[in-house]
Design an enzyme around this catalytic site. Structure first.
Site, PDB file in Angstrom:
ATOM      1  N   HIS A   1       5.756  -1.844   9.175  1.00  0.00           N
ATOM      2  CA  HIS A   1       4.991  -1.111  10.201  1.00  0.00           C
ATOM      3  C   HIS A   1       3.637  -0.612   9.697  1.00  0.00           C
ATOM      4  O   HIS A   1       2.827  -0.122  10.477  1.00  0.00           O
ATOM      5  CB  HIS A   1       5.814   0.046  10.779  1.00  0.00           C
ATOM      6  CG  HIS A   1       6.037   1.198   9.858  1.00  0.00           C
ATOM      7  ND1 HIS A   1       5.358   2.375   9.985  1.00  0.00           N
ATOM      8  CD2 HIS A   1       6.872   1.370   8.815  1.00  0.00           C
ATOM      9  CE1 HIS A   1       5.768   3.225   9.062  1.00  0.00           C
ATOM     10  NE2 HIS A   1       6.692   2.627   8.332  1.00  0.00           N
TER      11      HIS A   1
ATOM     12  N   CYS B   1       4.631  11.115   6.898  1.00  0.00           N
ATOM     13  CA  CYS B   1       6.005  10.918   6.463  1.00  0.00           C
ATOM     14  C   CYS B   1       6.549  12.102   5.691  1.00  0.00           C
ATOM     15  O   CYS B   1       7.748  12.217   5.511  1.00  0.00           O
ATOM     16  CB  CYS B   1       6.135   9.649   5.642  1.00  0.00           C
ATOM     17  SG  CYS B   1       4.786   9.420   4.539  1.00  0.00           S
TER      18      CYS B   1
HETATM   19  N1  PMP Z   1       5.408   4.570   0.156  1.00  0.00           N
HETATM   20  C1  PMP Z   1       4.228   4.910   0.683  1.00  0.00           C
HETATM   21  C2  PMP Z   1       3.016   4.887  -0.183  1.00  0.00           C
HETATM   22  C3  PMP Z   1       4.139   5.276   2.024  1.00  0.00           C
HETATM   23  O1  PMP Z   1       2.958   5.614   2.542  1.00  0.00           O
HETATM   24  C4  PMP Z   1       5.309   5.264   2.811  1.00  0.00           C
HETATM   25  C5  PMP Z   1       5.270   5.661   4.274  1.00  0.00           C
HETATM   26  N2  PMP Z   1       4.432   6.684   4.569  1.00  0.00           N
HETATM   27  C6  PMP Z   1       6.522   4.890   2.215  1.00  0.00           C
HETATM   28  C7  PMP Z   1       6.529   4.550   0.883  1.00  0.00           C
HETATM   29  C8  PMP Z   1       7.809   4.856   2.975  1.00  0.00           C
HETATM   30  O2  PMP Z   1       7.758   3.960   4.032  1.00  0.00           O
HETATM   31  P1  PMP Z   1       8.840   4.022   5.224  1.00  0.00           P
HETATM   32  O3  PMP Z   1       8.760   5.412   5.778  1.00  0.00           O
HETATM   33  O4  PMP Z   1       8.390   2.991   6.171  1.00  0.00           O
HETATM   34  O5  PMP Z   1      10.156   3.757   4.608  1.00  0.00           O
END
Ligand code: PMP
Length: 381
Positions: free
Chosen positions: A199, A321
């Site tokens: 995504h 996140c």
């Molecule tokens: N690593 C990094 C550098 C991210 O920016 C993110 C999402 N913000 C993630 C890992 C985790 O991705 P997801 O939430 O799609 O599992």
């Protein structure tokens, strides 16, 4: 609407949605089923996997495991590798600038008895190679860092780290590639494992991959039917996985063109903001051009996000996140920033399709928000 929060998530590309819908309508079968329909799906997944290897220029020692995203990929790689390498040593090295899906995982490993050490970062938030060199010894089994920082955009020196680790063959080098893929070139063959979330590159949420060398030796953290080489059990999500390959193809085919746009538009926004007195640009000048972190010291990031929302412009505080966790400012803290600069920080993250008209509208809104905020601060004094 002007969407400037692409580091949080991107809009799925139309080929991705088309492929996902078609797969669900016509090819919804379980690839593990022994009948013809199941076998066909298994072939489609094999093809997607092969294409992904090609798009990523992977050499033969690597395999691609489909996961639900980088959080899962990071967990599988770090937990799995720590358990696998336990008999060779006990030390794990990382920085305090990592995403929580890495930081919290290595911290959980520390609670289990692993020796966790943090590599220093420089004033502009890059992994300090001297510090890494000093920390490396025969007890180190795992080194992990991100390619591009999700909050500030720093690009970490992956090639140099990989070179340094050549003298330590038992060390597993894991890279969280989420914010760099498709925009900043990287030779994945330099590392032992690499995580992505679809995504973040115009694919679907709940979809990702783990690229892994030493596949046969890693200990799984999820047990079940043995799908995905026994490393990620659970019914394989064919529509999602096939659509990930489509998103990757789109990014790979347009990488050069997108890079030009991101550099031009990113610099334009940066230069515009630089002219405003009192606003601090937190992202270093050599950061990825599509992530720009700035602070209005004295004003909370949330206030700024709301102010821009009123103009139908959507940007973020530090990182979507982790913004619900108290640790959300760890990256900024690791860079030694003051509390007021941290609290007043916002992130502007663009993608390839940002238009000149949108940038102009953003500039006008920025000016209005700036004046509003100045008034607010004056009245508070
Ligand atoms: N690593 C990094 C550098 C991210 O920016 C993110 C999402 N913000 C993630 C890992 C985790 O991705 P997801 O939430 O799609 O599992």
């Amino acid at each position: 609407m002007i969407y400037l929060d692409n580091a949080a998530t991107t809009k799925p590309h139309e080929d991705v949605i088309k492929s996902y819908t078609q797969m669900n309508q016509h090819y919804f079968f379980n690839p593990n089923s022994p009948h013809g329909a199941g076998i066909k799906i298994a072939h489609l997944i094999d093809k997607a996997r092969k294409n992904i290897k090609q798009y990523l220029n992977l050499n033969d020692k690597f395999d691609v495991i489909f996961t639900s995203g980088a959080t899962e990929s990071n967990n599988i790689a770090l937990q799995g590798m720590a358990q696998t390498k336990k008999r060779f040593g006990n030390t794990i090295l990382t920085t305090k600038m990592e995403h929580p899906s890495v930081l919290e995982t290595v911290r959980a490993l520390e609670e289990q008895g692993f020796n966790l050490k943090y590599i220093n970062t420089t004033a502009d938030g890059k992994l300090d190679l001297n510090s890494l060199e000093k920390l490396l010894n025969d007890d180190v089994i795992l080194v992990t860092c991100m390619h591009v920082n999700n909050i500030m955009g720093q690009v970490q020196p992956i090639e140099e780290i990989s070179k340094m680790l050549e003298a330590y063959p038992k060390v597993h080098f894991h890279v969280d590639g989420v914010q760099g893929f498709g925009k900043i070139p990287l030779d994945i063959n330099l590392m032992d494992s690499y995580s992505l979330s679809a995504h973040k590159f115009h694919g679907l949420k709940g979809s990702g991959i783990l690229v892994l060398n030493q596949l046969r030796s890693i200990k799984p953290i999820i047990f079940g039917g043995g799908q995905e080489y026994g490393i990620r059990s659970g019914t394989v999500n064919a529509p999602v996985n096939v659509s990930l390959a489509k998103a990757m193809r789109f990014m790979q085919e347009n990488c050069e063109q997108h890079r030009k746009v991101l550099y031009a538009k990113g610099s334009e926004i940066r230069s515009f903001i630089e002219n405003y007195e009192g606003i601090v640009i937190n992202s270093p000048t050599d950061a990825a051009p599509y992530i720009l972190n700035i602070s209005f010291p004295g004003v909370k990031g949330e206030v700024l996000v709301n102010a821009f929302s009123k103009f139908d412009i959507y940007l973020s505080t530090t990182s979507a996140c982790s913004s619900k966790k108290s640790s959300h400012n760890e990256t900024l803290k690791a860079m030694g920033m003051s509390n007021s600069r941290i609290e007043g920080s916002i992130r502007i993250s663009i993608t390839y399709d940002i238009t000149e008209e949108q940038i102009e509208t953003f500039k006008e809104a920025f000016n209005k928000v700036y004046i509003e905020v100045k008034e607010l601060l004056k009245n508070e004094l």
